[in-house]
Design an enzyme around this catalytic site. Structure first.
Site, mmCIF file in Angstrom:
data_model
loop_
_atom_site.group_PDB
_atom_site.id
_atom_site.type_symbol
_atom_site.label_atom_id
_atom_site.label_comp_id
_atom_site.label_asym_id
_atom_site.label_seq_id
_atom_site.Cartn_x
_atom_site.Cartn_y
_atom_site.Cartn_z
ATOM 1 N N LEU A 25 0.782 -1.212 0.000
ATOM 2 C CA LEU A 25 0.000 0.000 0.000
ATOM 3 C C LEU A 25 0.819 1.270 0.000
ATOM 4 O O LEU A 25 2.006 1.251 0.140
ATOM 5 C CB LEU A 25 -0.906 0.011 1.225
ATOM 6 C CG LEU A 25 -0.214 0.124 2.557
ATOM 7 C CD1 LEU A 25 -0.392 1.542 3.054
ATOM 8 C CD2 LEU A 25 -0.790 -0.858 3.520
ATOM 9 N N SER A 26 0.168 2.403 -0.193
ATOM 10 C CA SER A 26 0.811 3.711 -0.204
ATOM 11 C C SER A 26 -0.114 4.868 0.027
ATOM 12 O O SER A 26 -1.250 4.696 0.334
ATOM 13 C CB SER A 26 1.584 3.933 -1.469
ATOM 14 O OG SER A 26 1.010 3.473 -2.567
ATOM 15 N N ALA A 456 5.042 6.945 -3.409
ATOM 16 C CA ALA A 456 4.821 6.022 -2.303
ATOM 17 C C ALA A 456 4.508 4.638 -2.820
ATOM 18 O O ALA A 456 4.042 4.456 -3.934
ATOM 19 C CB ALA A 456 3.672 6.526 -1.433
ATOM 20 N N SER A 457 4.779 3.656 -1.972
ATOM 21 C CA SER A 457 4.579 2.261 -2.302
ATOM 22 C C SER A 457 5.258 1.937 -3.629
ATOM 23 O O SER A 457 6.470 1.986 -3.716
ATOM 24 C CB SER A 457 3.092 1.924 -2.332
ATOM 25 O OG SER A 457 2.920 0.535 -2.205
ATOM 26 N N GLY A 458 4.490 1.652 -4.692
ATOM 27 C CA GLY A 458 5.126 1.360 -5.971
ATOM 28 C C GLY A 458 5.955 2.514 -6.484
ATOM 29 O O GLY A 458 6.973 2.323 -7.148
#
Length: 696
Positions: A25-26, A456-458
């Site tokens: 998640l992000s 964020a995240s990816g």
């Protein structure tokens, strides 16, 4: 099968369902500080950026306004404790006088410029900043604003002898604080040219005023809408709604701050998520107070007291010196007409954003030098492959970006690379494949990752492949975590008298297929193990990329979203600043003298497509077709592990007017697939956003 669940761990965006099982998640948007400053901060490990102290890079047309970076290592942040980052460095933007030869060439180029690139002497550049601002370049047929083109216009106007000043219309913004700070930095730098920059603000919220107060003069109409009440963060929960319709979310949360699954699995905010969101809100509000108090030469307490009094009357802004005067647009233009010495009876001589964006830097003698630095822009949600539903604004398509990365890697003409990221994440496999290619690229030449509103995240997965990461002070980043989920629809099926039977071979064959019954204990155990494994892979790769051990990374992972400044003090980011800061570091790493011009080559520069050309001539029917196509692209691409933030789907829906949203709901109601209908309906109902000057 109804196993979907892509939600943002971010404060001010919506949750989002989709066909997938495990997700990294992000979060969502960002913000940054003072006028034109960029500060440096270093990781809490052995990774240090060794730069001259101070590093001054005069700004050019092809180089925004870089800051300075001081070699002041931050003490190790043991156990994830926050460390005080170095103070912001002063801007080094300087408008340099062009040589007589260049001036003569510029005059000749202006004379022979085609009509659509000509600007009359004494013109005022008029840019209307409103709505969404993309971090990608736009074609002349594309709608909307482009951050790199806005910034380039400021630099060109500073040097252009035909431009007397800039008149900015600032209206409600739907971008993050990172982009706002990049623009604000350019406003401050432009004023050093000696030309005026006048702002006009008919609607005043926190974000709009934060940007507008950088102008030399600021005006508002007597009837302006003012809402300076402070900032809030909201999170909504669907568990109760889902129970009423017979849907049971099966959620596995890996990490204490994992908020993505909360919106489906919980009915209230967890203590950990409350702590995370409160910290982010403190960073945003504290930075807002710092900037406004510095701008007005007052104490933070005075500014906060004024806001807490409830500011809704524009007259109070004038009384307190927050704006220059109350004037209508025509009155401001009449004033500017007199200022530039225009004596005819015609309206103020202006050139708009779109036309001025077509004026080349070459015309103004601002082209770069011999060395080339590649700029690869990656914006939007991440998918692995291009689908038939893909549109030009589909986001980051890994297979296409990888081709560009390989092209740059194989070319010897590029001395360094700036990877510009503005992404909440997406497909985890796609993120990992790009991470690998970026690592290989970094083996051949210097690579600097520059974060915009969010990485964020990816998005962070991509950035951590670069040896150096630069973020704005309030870029939202990190979110190293995983959430796995699916829906159990047994009660819903019973209510609507729907039956589903599965014939399977293999002990766990029905793990993702069976939604008409709860998971067996052994299935639930495997479900959790798969999530734990996905999290461990992400965390360990992040630790290796940032030269930390796993225990160090664990203290800053756990699915937590960090602001840029907090990420820098914890080793997730190397330096604070905008694109120009990244450029200064890239030049230093490539052994290019800081005062030498370079040529920035946009690798991801778009080319106009037929749909864009047609949409530039006339809007599509009701504006629904393109939005629906973009939404379907998101839905159909969400298979497998996701490293993303929630809200990508609903952001697209918000662009539609009320009647078009109604038409879209009618379309949803006619979808025959029950699982798709359920996902769409829940997505449409759920809303989660910042209020009061933050991201819509």
């Amino acid at each position: 099968m109804a196993r979907l669940l892509v939600l943002r761990s971010a404060p001010y965006h919506r949750s989002h369902l989709s066909a997938t099982a495990t997700f990294l998640l992000s979060p969502s948007n960002s913000k940054h500080p003072h006028s034109a400053s960029a500060s440096a901060s270093f990781p809490s490990t052995a990774r240090r950026i060794l730069l001259p102290s101070p590093l001054r890079v005069p700004a050019r047309a092809i180089e925004s306004s870089p800051g300075t970076t001081k070699q002041e290592p931050t003490p190790a942040a043991g156990e994830g404790e926050a460390q005080e980052p170095p103070p912001p460095a002063a801007s080094a933007f300087e408008v340099e006088e062009l040589g007589w030869g260049t001036q003569l060439a510029v005059k000749l180029r202006m004379l022979v410029a085609p009509p659509w690139k000509r600007v009359r002497k004494g013109s005022v550049l008029n840019m209307k900043l409103r709505g969404e601002i993309s971090d990608q370049l736009k074609t002349r047929f594309s709608s909307g604003l482009s951050l790199p083109q806005i910034c380039e216009n400021f630099v060109k106007a500073a040097y252009d002898p035909r431009i007397s000043g800039i008149y900015l219309h600032i209206e409600p913004l739907r971008c993050g604080w990172g982009k706002v700070d990049e623009i604000r930095r350019h406003i401050v730098d432009f004023k050093k040219s000696g030309k005026f920059v006048v702002g006009y603000m008919p609607v005043c919220g926190e974000k709009e005023y934060y940007l507008a107060c950088a102008c030399g003069e600021l005006y508002a109409p007597p009837s302006a809408y003012v809402a300076l009440f402070g900032l809030t963060v909201q999170q909504t929960f669907l568990r109760g709604v889902l129970e009423k319709v017979g849907i049971e979310p099966e959620i596995q949360r890996i990490g204490r701050y994992k908020s993505a699954g909360d919106q489906l699995a919980r009915k209230s905010m967890s203590n950990e998520v409350r702590e995370m969101l409160a910290t982010l809100l403190d960073n945003i509000y504290g930075n807002w107070l710092d900037t406004i108090s510095s701008n007005h030469g007052k104490k933070k307490e005075e500014i906060e007291e004024f806001i807490n009094s409830g500011v809704y009357q524009v007259a109070r802004l004038k009384e307190e010196g927050w704006i220059t005067d109350l004037l209508y647009d025509d009155e401001v233009m009449a004033m500017l007409k007199e200022r530039v010495g225009q004596k005819d009876k015609k309206s103020l001589r202006m050139v708009d954003y779109s036309k001025y964006s077509r004026v080349s830097k070459w015309t103004l003698g601002l082209q770069g030098g011999g060395e080339q630095i590649a700029v690869i822009r990656a914006s939007g949600s991440i998918t692995r492959t291009r689908s038939p539903l893909s549109v030009p604004s589909s986001g980051i398509i890994a297979e296409q970006l990888i081709e560009k990365i390989r092209t740059v890697r194989e070319s010897e003409k590029y001395k360094a690379v700036i990877l510009r990221i503005d992404s909440p994440g997406g497909d985890a496999l796609a993120s990992d494949l790009m991470w690998r290619e970026i690592r290989l690229l970094a083996d051949t030449k210097p690579v600097v990752a520059s974060m915009s509103d969010v990485a964020a995240s990816g998005g962070y997965y991509m950035a951590m492949a670069a040896p150096v990461i630069v973020a704005e002070k309030l870029t939202l980043t990190g979110s190293i975590g995983v959430v796995t989920g699916k829906f159990i629809l047994q009660k819903l099926y019973e209510r609507i008298d729907f039956n589903k039977e599965i014939i399977s071979k293999g002990r766990y064959a029905e793990l993702n297929a069976a939604d008409q019954r709860p998971l067996r204990p052994d299935e639930a155990e495997l479900f959790e193990k798969s999530a734990q494994n996905a999290y461990a892979l992400f965390r360990d790769k992040a630790a290796m990329s940032r030269s930390m051990n796993v225990d160090q990374m664990e203290t800053v992972a756990q699915g937590r979203v960090w602001s840029g400044q907090d990420a820098a003090s914890r080793g997730l980011v190397d330096s604070l600043g905008g694109f120009s800061q990244a450029l200064a570091i890239a030049k230093q790493k490539a052994n290019i003298p800081h005062d030498r011009k370079v040529q920035l080559v946009e690798i991801s520069k778009p080319s106009p497509t037929l749909p864009e050309i047609l949409s530039g001539i006339g809007s599509s029917l009701l504006g629904v077709d393109r939005a629906v196509k973009g939404v379907l692209q998101d839905v159909t691409s969400l298979n497998g592990v996701q490293a993303r933030m929630d809200g990508i789907l609903f952001e697209r829906l918000e662009d539609l007017s009320g009647e078009n949203q109604l038409l879209l709901l009618v379309w949803i109601s006619n979808v025959t697939n029950s699982e798709t209908k359920t996902a769409w309906a829940i997505n449409f109902v759920e809303k989660d956003r910042f209020v009061g000057g933050s991201e819509d």
